[in-house]
Design a protein around this motif. Sequence first.
Motif, PDB file in Angstrom:
ATOM      1  N   GLN A 144       0.838  -1.196   0.000  1.00 52.81           N
ATOM      2  CA  GLN A 144       0.000   0.000   0.000  1.00 52.81           C
ATOM      3  C   GLN A 144       0.877   1.252   0.000  1.00 52.81           C
ATOM      4  O   GLN A 144       0.527   2.252  -0.614  1.00 52.81           O
ATOM      5  N   TYR A 145       2.006   1.166   0.719  1.00 59.45           N
ATOM      6  CA  TYR A 145       2.945   2.286   0.788  1.00 59.45           C
ATOM      7  C   TYR A 145       4.363   1.764   0.615  1.00 59.45           C
ATOM      8  O   TYR A 145       4.663   0.628   0.993  1.00 59.45           O
ATOM      9  N   GLN A 146       5.219   2.605   0.064  1.00 55.37           N
ATOM     10  CA  GLN A 146       6.626   2.264  -0.063  1.00 55.37           C
ATOM     11  C   GLN A 146       7.444   3.543   0.029  1.00 55.37           C
ATOM     12  O   GLN A 146       7.179   4.511  -0.703  1.00 55.37           O
ATOM     13  N   HIS A 147       8.397   3.525   0.973  1.00 46.69           N
ATOM     14  CA  HIS A 147       9.325   4.653   1.088  1.00 46.69           C
ATOM     15  C   HIS A 147      10.684   4.160   0.622  1.00 46.69           C
ATOM     16  O   HIS A 147      11.159   3.133   1.113  1.00 46.69           O
ATOM     17  N   VAL A 148      11.315   4.861  -0.294  1.00 45.09           N
ATOM     18  CA  VAL A 148      12.634   4.461  -0.770  1.00 45.09           C
ATOM     19  C   VAL A 148      13.553   5.662  -0.771  1.00 45.09           C
ATOM     20  O   VAL A 148      13.113   6.821  -0.781  1.00 45.09           O
ATOM     21  N   GLN A 149      14.850   5.358  -0.756  1.00 48.63           N
ATOM     22  CA  GLN A 149      15.857   6.399  -0.913  1.00 48.63           C
ATOM     23  C   GLN A 149      16.011   6.639  -2.411  1.00 48.63           C
ATOM     24  O   GLN A 149      15.937   5.687  -3.220  1.00 48.63           O
ATOM     25  N   GLU A 150      16.224   7.869  -2.792  1.00 49.06           N
ATOM     26  CA  GLU A 150      16.433   8.162  -4.211  1.00 49.06           C
ATOM     27  C   GLU A 150      17.556   7.291  -4.756  1.00 49.06           C
ATOM     28  O   GLU A 150      18.624   7.151  -4.131  1.00 49.06           O
ATOM     29  N   GLY A 151      17.306   6.689  -5.908  1.00 45.79           N
ATOM     30  CA  GLY A 151      18.294   5.795  -6.508  1.00 45.79           C
ATOM     31  C   GLY A 151      17.991   4.328  -6.287  1.00 45.79           C
ATOM     32  O   GLY A 151      18.520   3.473  -7.013  1.00 45.79           O
ATOM     33  N   GLU A 152      17.158   4.015  -5.294  1.00 42.06           N
ATOM     34  CA  GLU A 152      16.755   2.630  -5.064  1.00 42.06           C
ATOM     35  C   GLU A 152      15.666   2.229  -6.059  1.00 42.06           C
ATOM     36  O   GLU A 152      15.008   3.075  -6.657  1.00 42.06           O
ATOM     37  N   ASP A 153      15.493   0.923  -6.203  1.00 46.94           N
ATOM     38  CA  ASP A 153      14.451   0.421  -7.086  1.00 46.94           C
ATOM     39  C   ASP A 153      13.138   0.285  -6.324  1.00 46.94           C
ATOM     40  O   ASP A 153      13.099   0.239  -5.090  1.00 46.94           O
ATOM     41  N   PHE A 154      12.050   0.187  -7.087  1.00 52.50           N
ATOM     42  CA  PHE A 154      10.700   0.080  -6.513  1.00 52.50           C
ATOM     43  C   PHE A 154       9.864  -0.855  -7.380  1.00 52.50           C
ATOM     44  O   PHE A 154       9.964  -0.833  -8.612  1.00 52.50           O
ATOM     45  N   THR A 155       9.059  -1.685  -6.716  1.00 55.82           N
ATOM     46  CA  THR A 155       8.155  -2.575  -7.446  1.00 55.82           C
ATOM     47  C   THR A 155       6.796  -2.608  -6.762  1.00 55.82           C
ATOM     48  O   THR A 155       6.713  -2.681  -5.534  1.00 55.82           O
ATOM     49  N   THR A 156       5.738  -2.557  -7.548  1.00 56.13           N
ATOM     50  CA  THR A 156       4.384  -2.757  -7.056  1.00 56.13           C
ATOM     51  C   THR A 156       3.755  -3.902  -7.824  1.00 56.13           C
ATOM     52  O   THR A 156       4.016  -4.084  -9.016  1.00 56.13           O
ATOM     53  N   TYR A 157       2.911  -4.684  -7.123  1.00 50.22           N
ATOM     54  CA  TYR A 157       2.361  -5.912  -7.688  1.00 50.22           C
ATOM     55  C   TYR A 157       0.835  -5.866  -7.670  1.00 50.22           C
ATOM     56  O   TYR A 157       0.231  -5.382  -6.714  1.00 50.22           O
ATOM     57  N   CYS A 158       0.249  -6.436  -8.718  1.00 46.70           N
ATOM     58  CA  CYS A 158      -1.202  -6.555  -8.815  1.00 46.70           C
ATOM     59  C   CYS A 158      -1.588  -8.003  -9.021  1.00 46.70           C
ATOM     60  O   CYS A 158      -0.969  -8.692  -9.852  1.00 46.70           O
ATOM     61  N   ASN A 159      -2.599  -8.449  -8.300  1.00 48.62           N
ATOM     62  CA  ASN A 159      -3.096  -9.814  -8.472  1.00 48.62           C
ATOM     63  C   ASN A 159      -4.611  -9.810  -8.593  1.00 48.62           C
ATOM     64  O   ASN A 159      -5.296  -9.177  -7.791  1.00 48.62           O
ATOM     65  N   SER A 160      -5.078 -10.536  -9.596  1.00 44.89           N
ATOM     66  CA  SER A 160      -6.516 -10.617  -9.829  1.00 44.89           C
ATOM     67  C   SER A 160      -7.038 -12.009  -9.483  1.00 44.89           C
ATOM     68  O   SER A 160      -6.342 -13.006  -9.661  1.00 44.89           O
ATOM     69  N   SER A 161      -8.277 -12.049  -9.018  1.00 48.67           N
ATOM     70  CA  SER A 161      -8.908 -13.330  -8.713  1.00 48.67           C
ATOM     71  C   SER A 161      -9.407 -14.019  -9.988  1.00 48.67           C
ATOM     72  O   SER A 161      -9.737 -15.205  -9.967  1.00 48.67           O
ATOM     73  N   THR A 162      -9.490 -13.276 -11.089  1.00 55.60           N
ATOM     74  CA  THR A 162      -9.944 -13.841 -12.358  1.00 55.60           C
ATOM     75  C   THR A 162      -8.992 -13.441 -13.483  1.00 55.60           C
ATOM     76  O   THR A 162      -8.211 -12.502 -13.343  1.00 55.60           O
ATOM     77  N   THR A 163      -9.078 -14.163 -14.581  1.00 57.00           N
ATOM     78  CA  THR A 163      -8.253 -13.862 -15.742  1.00 57.00           C
ATOM     79  C   THR A 163      -8.665 -12.518 -16.342  1.00 57.00           C
ATOM     80  O   THR A 163      -9.861 -12.228 -16.463  1.00 57.00           O
ATOM     81  N   LEU A 164      -7.681 -11.740 -16.706  1.00 61.98           N
ATOM     82  CA  LEU A 164      -7.933 -10.396 -17.223  1.00 61.98           C
ATOM     83  C   LEU A 164      -7.784 -10.350 -18.741  1.00 61.98           C
ATOM     84  O   LEU A 164      -6.915 -11.016 -19.307  1.00 61.98           O
ATOM     85  N   SER A 165      -8.622  -9.547 -19.393  1.00 64.29           N
ATOM     86  CA  SER A 165      -8.468  -9.320 -20.836  1.00 64.29           C
ATOM     87  C   SER A 165      -7.232  -8.464 -21.092  1.00 64.29           C
ATOM     88  O   SER A 165      -6.504  -8.671 -22.061  1.00 64.29           O
ATOM     89  N   ASN A 166      -7.030  -7.486 -20.245  1.00 64.45           N
ATOM     90  CA  ASN A 166      -5.880  -6.611 -20.324  1.00 64.45           C
ATOM     91  C   ASN A 166      -5.727  -5.915 -18.973  1.00 64.45           C
ATOM     92  O   ASN A 166      -6.615  -6.012 -18.126  1.00 64.45           O
ATOM     93  N   ILE A 167      -4.608  -5.263 -18.788  1.00 64.97           N
ATOM     94  CA  ILE A 167      -4.403  -4.512 -17.557  1.00 64.97           C
ATOM     95  C   ILE A 167      -3.808  -3.156 -17.907  1.00 64.97           C
ATOM     96  O   ILE A 167      -2.999  -3.039 -18.837  1.00 64.97           O
TER      97      ILE A 167
END
Lengths: 115, 108
Positions: B9-32
């Motif tokens: 929900q939240y992510q604090h990083v130092q400038e220069g660090e990498d960041f990743t956010t993830y999404c998961n669906s309960s059903t198959t998606l046509s597109n995202i």
Amino acid sequence: EAQVTQNPRYLITVTGKKLTVTCSQNMNHEYMSWYRQDPGLGLRQIYYSMNVEATDKGDVPEGYKVSRKEKRNFPLILESPSPNQTSLYFCASSLSGGQGQYEQYFGPGTRLTVT
Amino acid sequence: GQQVMQIPQYQHVQEGEDFTTYCNSSTTLSNIQWYKQRPGGHPVFLIQLVKSGEVKKQKRLTFQFGEAKKNSSLHITATQTTDVGTYFCAGNTGKLIFGQGTTLQVKP
């Protein structure tokens, strides 16, 4: 400039006083929708419209009404606002073809407070 | 009901660090789709993924769509202060369902 406009941008009102938030787009889009954004809940769809005179409920339609008499306009009506409708509201539009097939263009948002 | 869950929900990083956010669906998606909302602003479209296993890049941003078309990720390499904001995924199940968003803060 292609854009979605909303008015007003900020509104403080009292419980039970009817209000309308206007939304207009100049991109000739068929599809328009309204969302509310609340902390931790993301964007939840209130109503959507596939074209003129075609509207349908989204996930949280209770307490709201909409109309689509013209292609460019999609007003959101709160007939009797209550404090739980305090939120940030976004109007969005996109090309037709069903929901989610094309990018959505969002308006600047309307921050509504109901006391 | 159909859901699209997004973490963290939240992510604090130092400038220069990498960041990743993830999404998961309960059903198959046509597109995202992915959107970015700057503080005080409105969501702005970033990209759409349609094909199973698709990977797209926009400068330091890499977007992936899972093989089963049920999950997706956004990875930012070497974050900058201009990356600050909330990132939303939106999955198309016949209707567009938004994730809860990941708010990124970057410390200079």
